[in-house]
Enzyme design. Sequence first.
Site, PDB file in Angstrom:
ATOM      1  N   GLU A 179      -6.054  -6.102   3.997  1.00  0.00           N
ATOM      2  CA  GLU A 179      -6.074  -7.365   3.230  1.00  0.00           C
ATOM      3  C   GLU A 179      -7.190  -7.371   2.197  1.00  0.00           C
ATOM      4  N   THR A 202       0.823  -1.212   0.000  1.00  0.00           N
ATOM      5  CA  THR A 202       0.000   0.000   0.000  1.00  0.00           C
ATOM      6  C   THR A 202       0.856   1.262   0.000  1.00  0.00           C
ATOM      7  N   GLY A 257       2.681  -2.868   8.423  1.00  0.00           N
ATOM      8  CA  GLY A 257       2.894  -3.141   9.838  1.00  0.00           C
ATOM      9  C   GLY A 257       4.359  -3.466  10.112  1.00  0.00           C
TER      10      GLY A 257
HETATM   11  C1  LIG Z   1       0.585 -16.941  10.519  1.00  0.00           C
HETATM   12  C2  LIG Z   1      -0.421 -15.879  10.845  1.00  0.00           C
HETATM   13  C3  LIG Z   1      -1.762 -16.357  10.397  1.00  0.00           C
HETATM   14  C4  LIG Z   1      -2.882 -15.726  10.722  1.00  0.00           C
HETATM   15  C5  LIG Z   1      -2.835 -14.484  11.481  1.00  0.00           C
HETATM   16  C6  LIG Z   1      -3.762 -13.464  10.926  1.00  0.00           C
HETATM   17  C7  LIG Z   1      -3.432 -12.188  11.006  1.00  0.00           C
HETATM   18  C8  LIG Z   1      -2.176 -11.663  11.610  1.00  0.00           C
HETATM   19  C9  LIG Z   1      -1.081 -11.519  10.608  1.00  0.00           C
HETATM   20  C10 LIG Z   1      -1.064 -10.554   9.638  1.00  0.00           C
HETATM   21  C11 LIG Z   1      -2.185  -9.614   9.477  1.00  0.00           C
HETATM   22  C12 LIG Z   1      -1.966  -8.395  10.361  1.00  0.00           C
HETATM   23  C13 LIG Z   1      -2.201  -7.232   9.898  1.00  0.00           C
HETATM   24  C14 LIG Z   1      -2.760  -7.041   8.520  1.00  0.00           C
HETATM   25  C15 LIG Z   1      -1.782  -6.367   7.633  1.00  0.00           C
HETATM   26  C16 LIG Z   1      -2.445  -5.903   6.391  1.00  0.00           C
HETATM   27  C17 LIG Z   1      -1.809  -6.091   5.227  1.00  0.00           C
HETATM   28  C18 LIG Z   1      -2.412  -5.552   4.018  1.00  0.00           C
HETATM   29  O1  LIG Z   1      -3.443  -4.921   4.024  1.00  0.00           O
HETATM   30  S1  LIG Z   1      -1.559  -5.968   2.601  1.00  0.00           S
HETATM   31  C19 LIG Z   1      -2.354  -5.003   1.345  1.00  0.00           C
HETATM   32  C20 LIG Z   1      -3.744  -5.544   1.017  1.00  0.00           C
HETATM   33  N1  LIG Z   1      -4.202  -4.938  -0.184  1.00  0.00           N
HETATM   34  C21 LIG Z   1      -5.093  -5.522  -0.994  1.00  0.00           C
HETATM   35  O2  LIG Z   1      -5.651  -6.568  -0.698  1.00  0.00           O
HETATM   36  C22 LIG Z   1      -5.344  -4.818  -2.311  1.00  0.00           C
HETATM   37  C23 LIG Z   1      -6.767  -5.041  -2.788  1.00  0.00           C
HETATM   38  N2  LIG Z   1      -6.846  -4.831  -4.236  1.00  0.00           N
HETATM   39  C24 LIG Z   1      -6.701  -5.902  -5.086  1.00  0.00           C
HETATM   40  O3  LIG Z   1      -6.532  -7.036  -4.706  1.00  0.00           O
HETATM   41  C25 LIG Z   1      -6.795  -5.585  -6.567  1.00  0.00           C
HETATM   42  O4  LIG Z   1      -6.604  -4.203  -6.778  1.00  0.00           O
HETATM   43  C26 LIG Z   1      -8.160  -5.983  -7.166  1.00  0.00           C
HETATM   44  C27 LIG Z   1      -8.257  -7.467  -7.189  1.00  0.00           C
HETATM   45  C28 LIG Z   1      -9.289  -5.383  -6.363  1.00  0.00           C
HETATM   46  C29 LIG Z   1      -8.249  -5.441  -8.591  1.00  0.00           C
HETATM   47  O5  LIG Z   1      -7.014  -5.733  -9.205  1.00  0.00           O
HETATM   48  P1  LIG Z   1      -6.917  -5.702 -10.793  1.00  0.00           P
HETATM   49  O6  LIG Z   1      -5.507  -5.886 -11.200  1.00  0.00           O
HETATM   50  O7  LIG Z   1      -7.667  -4.523 -11.318  1.00  0.00           O
HETATM   51  O8  LIG Z   1      -7.620  -7.061 -11.129  1.00  0.00           O
HETATM   52  P2  LIG Z   1      -8.970  -7.413 -11.880  1.00  0.00           P
HETATM   53  O9  LIG Z   1     -10.137  -7.132 -10.998  1.00  0.00           O
HETATM   54  O10 LIG Z   1      -8.939  -6.846 -13.245  1.00  0.00           O
HETATM   55  O11 LIG Z   1      -8.774  -9.020 -11.955  1.00  0.00           O
HETATM   56  C30 LIG Z   1      -7.781  -9.559 -12.808  1.00  0.00           C
HETATM   57  C31 LIG Z   1      -7.820 -11.049 -12.625  1.00  0.00           C
HETATM   58  O12 LIG Z   1      -7.065 -11.408 -11.457  1.00  0.00           O
HETATM   59  C32 LIG Z   1      -7.871 -12.173 -10.579  1.00  0.00           C
HETATM   60  N3  LIG Z   1      -7.405 -11.841  -9.224  1.00  0.00           N
HETATM   61  C33 LIG Z   1      -7.469 -10.635  -8.621  1.00  0.00           C
HETATM   62  N4  LIG Z   1      -6.928 -10.712  -7.390  1.00  0.00           N
HETATM   63  C34 LIG Z   1      -6.520 -12.004  -7.218  1.00  0.00           C
HETATM   64  C35 LIG Z   1      -5.890 -12.709  -6.148  1.00  0.00           C
HETATM   65  N5  LIG Z   1      -5.571 -12.105  -4.986  1.00  0.00           N
HETATM   66  N6  LIG Z   1      -5.622 -14.023  -6.317  1.00  0.00           N
HETATM   67  C36 LIG Z   1      -5.955 -14.624  -7.483  1.00  0.00           C
HETATM   68  N7  LIG Z   1      -6.565 -14.027  -8.549  1.00  0.00           N
HETATM   69  C37 LIG Z   1      -6.825 -12.721  -8.398  1.00  0.00           C
HETATM   70  C38 LIG Z   1      -9.274 -11.756 -10.875  1.00  0.00           C
HETATM   71  O13 LIG Z   1     -10.172 -12.760 -10.436  1.00  0.00           O
HETATM   72  C39 LIG Z   1      -9.217 -11.602 -12.380  1.00  0.00           C
HETATM   73  O14 LIG Z   1      -9.250 -12.878 -12.942  1.00  0.00           O
HETATM   74  P3  LIG Z   1     -10.008 -13.102 -14.368  1.00  0.00           P
HETATM   75  O15 LIG Z   1      -9.269 -12.228 -15.337  1.00  0.00           O
HETATM   76  O16 LIG Z   1     -11.433 -12.612 -14.158  1.00  0.00           O
HETATM   77  O17 LIG Z   1      -9.913 -14.564 -14.612  1.00  0.00           O
HETATM   78  C1  LIG Z   2      -4.419  -1.491  10.572  1.00  0.00           C
HETATM   79  C2  LIG Z   2      -3.974  -1.540   9.134  1.00  0.00           C
HETATM   80  C3  LIG Z   2      -2.860  -2.308   8.794  1.00  0.00           C
HETATM   81  C4  LIG Z   2      -2.416  -2.336   7.474  1.00  0.00           C
HETATM   82  N1  LIG Z   2      -1.270  -3.049   7.176  1.00  0.00           N
HETATM   83  C5  LIG Z   2      -0.827  -3.052   5.898  1.00  0.00           C
HETATM   84  C6  LIG Z   2       0.384  -3.751   5.567  1.00  0.00           C
HETATM   85  O1  LIG Z   2       1.012  -4.364   6.424  1.00  0.00           O
HETATM   86  N2  LIG Z   2       0.823  -3.730   4.284  1.00  0.00           N
HETATM   87  C7  LIG Z   2       0.140  -3.056   3.294  1.00  0.00           C
HETATM   88  O2  LIG Z   2       0.594  -3.063   2.150  1.00  0.00           O
HETATM   89  N3  LIG Z   2      -1.022  -2.388   3.572  1.00  0.00           N
HETATM   90  C8  LIG Z   2      -1.501  -2.370   4.849  1.00  0.00           C
HETATM   91  N4  LIG Z   2      -2.664  -1.703   5.147  1.00  0.00           N
HETATM   92  C9  LIG Z   2      -3.318  -0.930   4.097  1.00  0.00           C
HETATM   93  C10 LIG Z   2      -4.595  -1.617   3.614  1.00  0.00           C
HETATM   94  O3  LIG Z   2      -4.271  -2.744   2.851  1.00  0.00           O
HETATM   95  C11 LIG Z   2      -5.398  -0.609   2.775  1.00  0.00           C
HETATM   96  O4  LIG Z   2      -5.847   0.395   3.655  1.00  0.00           O
HETATM   97  C12 LIG Z   2      -6.582  -1.309   2.128  1.00  0.00           C
HETATM   98  O5  LIG Z   2      -6.137  -2.138   1.081  1.00  0.00           O
HETATM   99  C13 LIG Z   2      -7.627  -0.332   1.582  1.00  0.00           C
HETATM  100  O6  LIG Z   2      -7.039   0.537   0.636  1.00  0.00           O
HETATM  101  P1  LIG Z   2      -7.142   2.125   0.867  1.00  0.00           P
HETATM  102  O7  LIG Z   2      -6.743   2.427   2.243  1.00  0.00           O
HETATM  103  O8  LIG Z   2      -6.451   2.772  -0.268  1.00  0.00           O
HETATM  104  O9  LIG Z   2      -8.689   2.444   0.765  1.00  0.00           O
HETATM  105  P2  LIG Z   2      -9.477   2.866  -0.585  1.00  0.00           P
HETATM  106  O10 LIG Z   2      -9.367   1.815  -1.603  1.00  0.00           O
HETATM  107  O11 LIG Z   2      -9.123   4.263  -0.939  1.00  0.00           O
HETATM  108  O12 LIG Z   2     -10.991   2.781  -0.009  1.00  0.00           O
HETATM  109  C14 LIG Z   2     -11.718   3.926   0.361  1.00  0.00           C
HETATM  110  C15 LIG Z   2     -13.155   3.704  -0.110  1.00  0.00           C
HETATM  111  O13 LIG Z   2     -13.149   3.603  -1.541  1.00  0.00           O
HETATM  112  C16 LIG Z   2     -13.933   2.477  -1.935  1.00  0.00           C
HETATM  113  N5  LIG Z   2     -13.416   1.906  -3.182  1.00  0.00           N
HETATM  114  C17 LIG Z   2     -12.123   1.786  -3.549  1.00  0.00           C
HETATM  115  N6  LIG Z   2     -12.023   1.161  -4.739  1.00  0.00           N
HETATM  116  C18 LIG Z   2     -13.298   0.861  -5.127  1.00  0.00           C
HETATM  117  C19 LIG Z   2     -13.867   0.201  -6.244  1.00  0.00           C
HETATM  118  N7  LIG Z   2     -13.104  -0.299  -7.239  1.00  0.00           N
HETATM  119  N8  LIG Z   2     -15.207   0.038  -6.292  1.00  0.00           N
HETATM  120  C20 LIG Z   2     -15.979   0.508  -5.281  1.00  0.00           C
HETATM  121  N9  LIG Z   2     -15.503   1.159  -4.193  1.00  0.00           N
HETATM  122  C21 LIG Z   2     -14.184   1.323  -4.118  1.00  0.00           C
HETATM  123  C22 LIG Z   2     -13.769   1.494  -0.797  1.00  0.00           C
HETATM  124  O14 LIG Z   2     -14.864   0.553  -0.777  1.00  0.00           O
HETATM  125  C23 LIG Z   2     -13.765   2.404   0.429  1.00  0.00           C
HETATM  126  O15 LIG Z   2     -15.114   2.625   0.846  1.00  0.00           O
HETATM  127  C24 LIG Z   2      -3.121  -1.633   6.471  1.00  0.00           C
HETATM  128  C25 LIG Z   2      -4.255  -0.885   6.808  1.00  0.00           C
HETATM  129  C26 LIG Z   2      -4.685  -0.843   8.134  1.00  0.00           C
HETATM  130  C27 LIG Z   2      -5.899  -0.038   8.471  1.00  0.00           C
END
Ligand SMILES: CC/C=C\C/C=C\C/C=C\C/C=C\CC/C=C/C(=O)SCCNC(=O)CCNC(=O)[C@H](O)C(C)(C)COP(=O)(O)OP(=O)(O)OC[C@H]1O[C@@H](n2cnc3c(N)ncnc32)[C@H](O)[C@@H]1OP(=O)(O)O
Ligand SMILES: Cc1cc2nc3c(=O)[nH]c(=O)nc-3n(C[C@H](O)[C@H](O)[C@H](O)COP(=O)(O)OP(=O)(O)OC[C@H]3O[C@@H](n4cnc5c(N)ncnc54)[C@H](O)[C@@H]3O)c2cc1C
Length: 572
Positions: free
Chosen positions: A331, A50, A89
Amino acid sequence: SCVHPDRPEPLDLHLGMFLPTLLNQATPEQMERFFTPAWNLRIIGTYAQTEMGHGTHLRGLETTATFDPSTQEFVLHSPTISSIKWWPGGLGKTSNHAIVLAQLHTQGRCHGLHAFIVPIRDMDTHVPLPGVVVGDIGPKFGFSEVDNGFLKLEHVRIPLDNMLMKFAKVEPDGTYVKPPSAKLTYGMVFIRSMIVGQSALALAKSCTIAIRYSAVRHQSELRPGEPEPQILNYQTQQHKLFPVLAAAYAFTFVGQYMKDTYRRISGDIHAGDYSQLPELHALSAGLKAFTTWAANAAIEVCRMSCGGHGYSRSSALPDIYVEFTPTCTYEGENTVMMLQTASRYLVKSYRQASVGQRLQGSVSYLSEAAAQRLRPRPVSGGAAPLSTQDLLSLVHLYQRRAASLVELAAKSIQQELQRGRSQEEAWNHSSIDLVRASDAHCHFVVVKLFVDKLEQVDDAAVKAVLSTLALLYALKGLADNSGDFLQAGLLTVPQATRVSARIKELLEELRPDAVALVDAFDLNDRKLNSVLGRYDGNVYEHLYEWARQSPLNATEVHESFHKYLKPLRSRL
Ligand SMILES: CC/C=C\C/C=C\C/C=C\C/C=C\CC/C=C/C(=O)SCCNC(=O)CCNC(=O)[C@H](O)C(C)(C)COP(=O)(O)OP(=O)(O)OC[C@H]1O[C@@H](n2cnc3c(N)ncnc32)[C@H](O)[C@@H]1OP(=O)(O)O
Ligand SMILES: Cc1cc2nc3c(=O)[nH]c(=O)nc-3n(C[C@H](O)[C@H](O)[C@H](O)COP(=O)(O)OP(=O)(O)OC[C@H]3O[C@@H](n4cnc5c(N)ncnc54)[C@H](O)[C@@H]3O)c2cc1C
């Protein structure tokens, strides 16, 4: 250890994402070079995807990794303020490495997002390395134990071999070798699958605290002149807590199923069979969103059901909420995840079923629904008879509701297209329906898995009480979403009335077993960390003891009296 077993920690990302990402995306040589020292905590890593300007839209991430064949290095760079990595994190002060997701540029072309291992602090002094600007993003809603950080990279060079190359590769001359599937670099499926189990745990802890407390708390008057009753005897208290109890059991079974499914399909993927990846992505994305939204709301129900003491941190409920609520955002933000499940799986499956394709897995019911649409509809057209006792018929009702909402979403897109909107606009103008369809699909999966689990229970008494919980879960969901069922012609108003009456009967049936059912989660006092949820029920003495320990009570007269109150008085 002094660290509470369930509190967020700076090493969560190292354990929950850095190590698993290496396991999934590192070559054997990279495993040797990075996994071993990381396992021994010599390397401490985070997962830096992110950025300040993008979290959801991965294709919009701006950090670049440009290959320099003359030095066999990648140059990692944050080109804009919005490209600064933000939120990871453990990034701020703990980690000395980061898996950085960056847009790969080589031979003048961009090949999209790839993962790179970037050293960010000196392994001995922990001082940030040259070109690395890193720090903590500041106080948050919670997670105060975790140094979520920012990372700005200023033309930082790393060796060619620091790109995770199990799937995609860059040759020494800069040639890019595509991965077997572009989807393999997305990641996140593991942790989303694990979060489903975290939802179950959060629910189990919350309802254990609230139900135990409701058994020891006596309040008000049920029958004039009689002693104050346990608040668990109030129907409203049961109506708040027993559906949460049922959901805790439901999500426990779903969490187990999700873990098993992840293990099975990731095994297939490691063996080179990617065919199940779409199902795994759709299921993990949808169930992560469905269960975290439900659990997030339920924790607050449990806190408020404990009255004032629920608001005290001695109850543990505020901390459970504060630590759980970001699961709806990280996530994969929940709305976005629900849209992924609908747009990339459900509608696609609906269209395949509509042309006669036999579907497998969690969407196989869409084939049945498509066949149903081709058969002449019964003249009555009315809702089928409803059994408020037969779980299998309720599973079928949820299945038909899901099929109906998937069809409604698909038809909405079709109608928008017929109005002349573009594909993208048609999807956006149907996204409320798409989220509803995903929600209904996940709800069906949860109900089905709960009922399937009962078939594995041999003990008659246990099976009976779990069946009561499953009935309550299914009927409460039906009541809460009666609009969907009524709109789909799956429920009549008299039937909805019967459902409400049946729910009241089930609450009464569950009352005698409620405490035993939360004890069965076997969450010891240390894990619960709650005065209200103590196993011995000795709440008041320990509440008083807990308050006495408050730092404010270290002195009888707090320094604020002398510093502020007294001087204020003298000026009045
Ligand atoms: C050992 C410990 C175990 C348990 C403990 C639990 C918790 C404690 C440990 C850690 C957790 C603690 C804190 C949390 C930390 C947080 C970390 C984060 O937040 S990391 C960042 C997270 N960010 C995201 O998830 C980003 C979200 N956005 C997306 O995934 C993509 O932008 C999105 C999929 C929404 C769109 O991407 P785009 O490229 O536009 O793809 P599109 O929609 O066009 O799809 C293309 C194609 O790909 C397929 N696809 C998309 N995503 C996935 C995927 N993840 N895996 C597989 N396939 C995927 C999609 O279906 C499509 O396929 P087709 O073309 O339709 O066939
Ligand atoms: C406690 C915490 C820990 C985190 N740890 C990590 C980490 O370790 N590593 C890491 O990489 N990231 C981490 N993140 C970031 C996290 O993965 C992002 O905050 C999350 O993926 C959401 O993205 P954003 O913050 O840009 O929100 P945005 O995507 O900007 O979302 C804001 C609003 O826009 C809407 N929106 C966005 N896109 C669309 C769409 N296509 N269609 C409709 N609505 C949409 C959402 O639904 C939401 O209501 C952490 C976040 C938090 C809060």
